[in-house]
Design an enzyme around this catalytic site. Structure first.
Site, PDB file in Angstrom:
ATOM      1  N   ASP A  13       0.856  -1.177   0.000  1.00  0.00           N
ATOM      2  CA  ASP A  13       0.000   0.000   0.000  1.00  0.00           C
ATOM      3  C   ASP A  13       0.904   1.244   0.000  1.00  0.00           C
ATOM      4  OD1 ASP A  13      -2.349   1.651   0.523  1.00  0.00           O
ATOM      5  OD2 ASP A  13      -1.595   1.807   2.568  1.00  0.00           O
ATOM      6  N   ASP A  17      -0.210   5.245   0.810  1.00  0.00           N
ATOM      7  CA  ASP A  17      -0.439   6.219   1.894  1.00  0.00           C
ATOM      8  C   ASP A  17      -0.493   5.547   3.268  1.00  0.00           C
ATOM      9  OD1 ASP A  17      -0.617   7.902  -0.199  1.00  0.00           O
ATOM     10  OD2 ASP A  17      -2.720   8.445   0.080  1.00  0.00           O
ATOM     11  N   ASP A  55      -1.797  -0.589   5.877  1.00  0.00           N
ATOM     12  CA  ASP A  55      -2.196  -0.006   7.167  1.00  0.00           C
ATOM     13  C   ASP A  55      -3.703   0.167   7.334  1.00  0.00           C
ATOM     14  OD1 ASP A  55      -2.391   2.103   5.252  1.00  0.00           O
ATOM     15  OD2 ASP A  55      -2.439   3.531   6.911  1.00  0.00           O
TER      16      ASP A  55
HETATM   17 MG   LIG Z   1      -2.988   3.222   3.493  1.00  0.00          MG
END
Ligand SMILES: [Mg+2]
Length: 271
Positions: free
Chosen positions: A13, A15, A214
């Site tokens: 991922d 961001d 995240d």
């Molecule tokens: Mg993310």
């Protein structure tokens, strides 16, 4: 635990994972990026961003020879030397953008649903919604296979919209700010599985996959890989995984690119 010279592929991922949540830097991850690059381990960006948004970042990270996964898995962008069979740069799961827009507009006319998607507004409006500049907003609006929308109606109508979309083979996924409409079979997990199979075919041997993310939209990816790194997020969502091989799941205590490096330190043995 895998060694760096095992047939590894890594999905990440952006961001809040490879990129810092606040300033989008990946500096703390640079030592590992260099190691992966030297060992020719593919690093596959796996994100909700559009292809147009990822392309620039991919070249800044020196990853243009790799595929990437955009729009939460609805689209897989293939590098030039992968395009021999179909000669197309994309693999799309489910409906393409024009079809999704057509269905949404028809449903809104029929039921008076109160929503606005990116396709309904200007780049200036998208910039206001997201905090992006107008130029960045224009890149976020170049969509191939998913539509973000804001819902202004009531819960009952929302449930009806969901049902109508399901009948059309579309589903709603919750993102940070928006709901995302995309093909029911599309998702980061499905895209990761599809690409892992392709790598396996290309190489003629099993691959070892690792995923780092995240947020809740990373969960399907983290279920689909051999080794999962759950990076500490800037949110309150729990990140429950159903898998039983707990030794293959690592939860970092640092966020962003620091946590990202922690995860690779944990799982990958250098020799
Ligand atoms: Mg993310």
């Amino acid at each position: 635990m895998p060694y760096l010279d095992d047939p590894l592929i890594i999905f990440t991922d952006l961001d809040g994972s490879l990129l810092d949540h606040h300033d989008y830097s990946w500096q703390p991850a640079q030592p590992w990026l260099d190691k992966l690059s030297a060992a020719q381990v593919p690093l596959i960006l796996t994100t909700s961003k559009t292809s147009a948004e990822v392309a620039e970042l991919q070249s800044a990270l020196n990853l243009t020879q790799q595929p990437f996964i955009a729009e939460n898995g609805a689209i897989i962008h293939l590098p030039p030397d992968w395009r021999d069979e179909a000669a197309v740069p994309f693999h799309i799961s489910g409906a393409g953008y024009p079809e999704i827009r057509q269905i949404l507009v028809a449903l809104r006319q029929r039921y008076d649903f109160e929503f606005r998607g990116f396709g309904d507004v200007t780049a200036r409006q998208v910039a206001l919604w997201t905090g992006l500049t107008e130029e960045e907003a224009a890149l976020a609006m170049q969509r191939d296979a998913s539509e973000p929308l804001l819902w202004f109606g009531n819960d009952l109508d929302f449930a009806r919209l969901k049902k109508c979309l399901m009948r059309e083979g579309l589903s709603l996924t919750r993102g940070g700010r928006f709901w995302h409409v995309m093909g029911t079979g599309a998702g980061k997990g499905q895209a990761v599985q599809w690409l892992s199979d392709r790598y396996q075919q290309k190489r003629g041997q099993p691959v070892i996959s690792m995923g780092l993310g995240d947020g809740p939209n990373d969960l399907s990816m983290l279920e689909a890989v051999n080794y999962a790194v759950v990076i500490k997020g800037h949110h309150e969502h729990e990140m429950p995984l159903q898998r039983e091989d707990v030794a293959h799941v690592f939860r970092t205590d640092a966020p962003g690119p620091h946590g990202w490096s922690q995860g690779l330190n944990h799982f990958i043995t250098l020799r």
